[in-house]
Motif scaffolding. Structure first.
Motif, short mmCIF file in Angstrom:
data_model
loop_
_atom_site.label_atom_id
_atom_site.label_comp_id
_atom_site.label_asym_id
_atom_site.label_seq_id
_atom_site.Cartn_x
_atom_site.Cartn_y
_atom_site.Cartn_z
N ALA A 417 0.83 -1.20 0.00
CA ALA A 417 0.00 0.00 0.00
C ALA A 417 0.86 1.25 0.00
CB ALA A 417 -0.94 0.00 1.20
N GLY A 418 2.09 1.12 0.45
CA GLY A 418 3.00 2.26 0.49
C GLY A 418 3.11 2.80 1.90
N LEU A 419 4.26 2.61 2.50
CA LEU A 419 4.43 3.03 3.90
C LEU A 419 4.25 4.53 4.07
CD1 LEU A 419 7.47 0.79 4.94
CD2 LEU A 419 5.05 0.46 5.46
N GLN A 420 4.47 5.29 2.99
CA GLN A 420 4.29 6.74 3.11
C GLN A 420 2.84 7.09 3.39
OE1 GLN A 420 4.94 5.12 0.33
NE2 GLN A 420 4.07 6.07 -1.51
N LEU A 424 0.99 9.15 6.62
CA LEU A 424 -0.04 10.18 6.52
C LEU A 424 -1.25 9.84 7.37
CD1 LEU A 424 0.03 11.14 2.72
CD2 LEU A 424 1.16 12.27 4.63
N CYS A 425 -1.58 8.55 7.44
CA CYS A 425 -2.68 8.13 8.32
C CYS A 425 -2.36 8.44 9.78
CB CYS A 425 -2.95 6.64 8.16
SG CYS A 425 -3.71 6.19 6.59
N PHE A 426 -1.10 8.32 10.15
CA PHE A 426 -0.69 8.61 11.53
C PHE A 426 -1.01 10.06 11.91
CE2 PHE A 426 2.80 5.10 11.82
CZ PHE A 426 1.80 4.17 12.02
N ILE A 430 -3.59 11.57 15.49
CA ILE A 430 -3.29 12.48 16.61
C ILE A 430 -4.55 13.04 17.26
CG2 ILE A 430 -2.03 14.54 17.32
CD1 ILE A 430 -0.29 12.11 16.49
N PRO A 431 -5.48 13.65 16.50
CA PRO A 431 -6.72 14.11 17.16
C PRO A 431 -7.53 12.94 17.71
CG PRO A 431 -6.90 14.31 14.76
CD PRO A 431 -5.47 14.02 15.07
N GLY A 432 -7.45 11.77 17.06
CA GLY A 432 -8.18 10.62 17.55
C GLY A 432 -7.70 10.19 18.93
N ILE A 433 -6.39 10.25 19.16
CA ILE A 433 -5.84 9.88 20.47
C ILE A 433 -6.36 10.83 21.54
CG2 ILE A 433 -3.70 9.73 21.81
CD1 ILE A 433 -2.34 8.74 19.22
N GLY A 463 5.86 9.00 13.61
CA GLY A 463 5.47 8.70 12.23
C GLY A 463 4.73 9.86 11.59
N ALA A 464 3.87 10.53 12.37
CA ALA A 464 3.13 11.69 11.85
C ALA A 464 4.07 12.82 11.49
CB ALA A 464 2.11 12.15 12.88
N VAL A 465 5.08 13.06 12.34
CA VAL A 465 6.06 14.12 12.07
C VAL A 465 6.84 13.81 10.80
CG1 VAL A 465 8.19 15.20 12.90
CG2 VAL A 465 6.29 14.83 14.48
N ILE A 466 7.25 12.56 10.64
CA ILE A 466 7.96 12.15 9.43
C ILE A 466 7.07 12.35 8.21
CG2 ILE A 466 9.00 10.21 8.20
CD1 ILE A 466 9.85 9.10 10.94
N GLY A 467 5.80 12.00 8.34
CA GLY A 467 4.86 12.19 7.25
C GLY A 467 4.72 13.65 6.85
N ILE A 468 4.63 14.53 7.84
CA ILE A 468 4.53 15.97 7.56
C ILE A 468 5.80 16.48 6.88
CG2 ILE A 468 4.39 18.25 8.64
CD1 ILE A 468 2.61 16.96 10.79
N MET A 469 6.96 16.00 7.36
CA MET A 469 8.23 16.41 6.75
C MET A 469 8.32 15.97 5.29
SD MET A 469 10.89 15.67 9.90
CE MET A 469 12.31 16.02 8.86
#
Length: 478
Positions: A417-420, A424-426, A430-433, A463-469
């Motif tokens: 599916a693509g780890l990238q 992005l799902c991560f 964040i708001p869900g947590i 993972g979310a931070v990496i996704g944003i970067m």
């Protein structure tokens, strides 16, 4: 898990029938993907590797369906696909599974909106891109209209969905019959393993071609668990498992025929160069101009049915999660028609925001379905894992094997599916947590998060931070 009364385990006398549940499985899965399938596959593979890929994906999804069937029969008191993660691995796992499933279902609506507007564009050119201002406005109207309709009662929406399933299958069966009549074995077998020159394939062998197919194939099966997620509203809980198996077998047959038969009508080069949705233009070539209009109308009906299903599923998921204490209680609020009104409105609002963002995206449909697939595979992984754990405790070796195969296939799927897209799902987790922590406080827990949950939260945040970067660095295109 909360205690259940005995009569609740058998379902709801006035609930959704078996035929309607089967229709839910079929129409939840058959959306936009099947109409673009042949061209998408032709880009990645020749007919031989594509058939092998269908065998692999069909087997993997069948293992998932058998796992769901076993769990529905053995644990009928568990409601919602996330409940298996919660029961087997704790509340936090249940939240991770449920939030991923909820993300997947409403992101699927965004993909449907894009393709539906493109289908209307066959008749009205202003809609052709699917991402014009007028297209977004119309998609928004449809989205809120379906939200209102589902708010009038989930069971009524399921009944209409069964009728739409019949209507949407007529153009698909017509296409398959005509494709069979026009099928030419010499075209199909001329270059069975490689229809295009080696320069185009870049020297890719059969294995690489199979891999190229699997992502789009997995996308078209998203939604196969729809009956299980509505099992609490079924007349009999056991019907949800039956509907999943029957619906899946029907889907495999339809998908294989609809995607592979065109290889015997056009060369792979011709198929891969078609405009999307490819089925519209294949059928137009087969029977004339009316064929394109016929399939376009079928596509619009198909998407409408899927959109109804996927308006119900995310709202129902939020309601069940709130009932189990994984989300704040206000998400479980129902109106006089017993529809989860708060969850419906919140989900529709997020779909609206994403629809507006499509104005600034290049490949909205591919982006939306990639996110959708990545998010739902997380839920499927938990299903396989719990099937293994539950069967192991009961010493059911055959069921352990089924769970292992389902789990292994989904783990491979999350890579394909693509780890990238997982990263992005991560971001959306964040708001869900935050909502999960708020729900914990409502349940008067001593701790907002336990130590291992803090560790998992930190990993998700990283993972979310990496996704944003990666987004900011243009390493992920949207």
């Amino acid at each position: 898990m909360k205690a259940m009364k005995k009569d609740e385990l058998t379902g709801n006398v006035n609930g959704i029938s078996l035929p309607s549940l089967i229709a839910m499985v079929i129409t939840s899965a058959i959306g936009a993907g099947i109409f673009a399938l042949t061209s998408d596959l032709a880009v990645g593979a020749s007919p031989g590797p594509a058939l092998i890929a269908w065998g692999i994906v069909g087997f993997g999804i069948l293992m998932l369906a058998l796992s769901l069937n076993n769990l529905v029969l053995e644990r009928p008191e568990l409601e919602g696909i996330f409940a298996y993660a919660q029961e087997g691995f704790g509340d936090y796992a249940g939240f991770i599974s449920g939030w991923g499933y909820w993300l997947s279902t409403w992101l699927g609506n965004v993909a449907f909106a894009t393709v539906m507007m493109s289908a209307i564009g066959y008749f009205v050119p202003a809609f052709k891109s699917g991402q014009s201002v007028i297209a977004i406005i119309c998609a928004s109207i449809v989205s809120w209209g379906l939200t209102w309709f589902v708010s009038r009662g989930v069971e009524n929406a399921a009944f209409l969905n069964a009728i739409i399933t019949i209507c949407k299958l007529i153009p698909l069966f017509t296409f398959i019959v005509i494709a069979l009549l026009l099928f030419k074995s010499q075209i199909f077998t001329a270059h069975f393993w490689n229809n295009v020159s080696g320069n185009f394939n870049g020297g890719k062998g059969v294995g690489e071609q199979i891999k190229n197919c699997m992502m789009v194939m997995m996308w078209v099966f998203v939604g196969v668990e729809g009956a299980v997620n509505l099992s609490s509203r079924a007349k009999r809980k056991s019907d949800a498992g039956k509907a999943t198996i029957i619906g899946l077998l029907c889907l495999i047959l339809i998908y294989v025929l609809a995607s592979i038969l065109p290889y015997g009508y056009m060369s792979r080069t011709e198929l891969m160069n078609l405009d999307q949705p490819a089925m519209v233009y294949i059928f137009k070539d087969m029977v004339g101009t009316w064929g394109g209009a016929f399939i376009s109308i079928g596509l619009i009906i198909s998407l409408f049915g899927s959109w109804i299903s996927w308006t119900m599923l995310p709202a129902e998921t939020m309601r069940l999660m709130a009932d189990e204490g994984l989300l704040p209680k206000f998400f479980a609020k129902e109106n006089k028609h017993k529809a989860p009104i708060v969850a419906l409105v919140v989900t529709a609002g997020l779909v609206q925001i994403f629809l507006i963002s499509l104005l600034f995206m290049e490949s909205a449909y591919n982006f939306a379905y990639s996110l959708c697939t990545a998010a739902i595979v997380i839920s499927y992984i938990f299903v396989g894992a719990y099937q293994m754990k539950f069967a192991w405790r009961k010493r059911q070796n055959g069921q352990v094997l089924i769970g292992f195969l389902a789990l292994a296939f989904q783990c491979v799927g999350i890579y394909l599916a693509g780890l990238q897209y997982v990263l992005l799902c991560f971001i959306a987790y964040i708001p869900g947590i935050w909502f999960f922590v708020k729900a914990r406080k409502e349940e008067h827990h001593d701790r907002a998060l336990f130590p291992y949950e803090w560790i998992l939260t930190a990993l998700i945040s990283l993972g979310a931070v990496i996704g944003i970067m990666l987004l900011l660095m243009n390493k992920i295109s949207v």
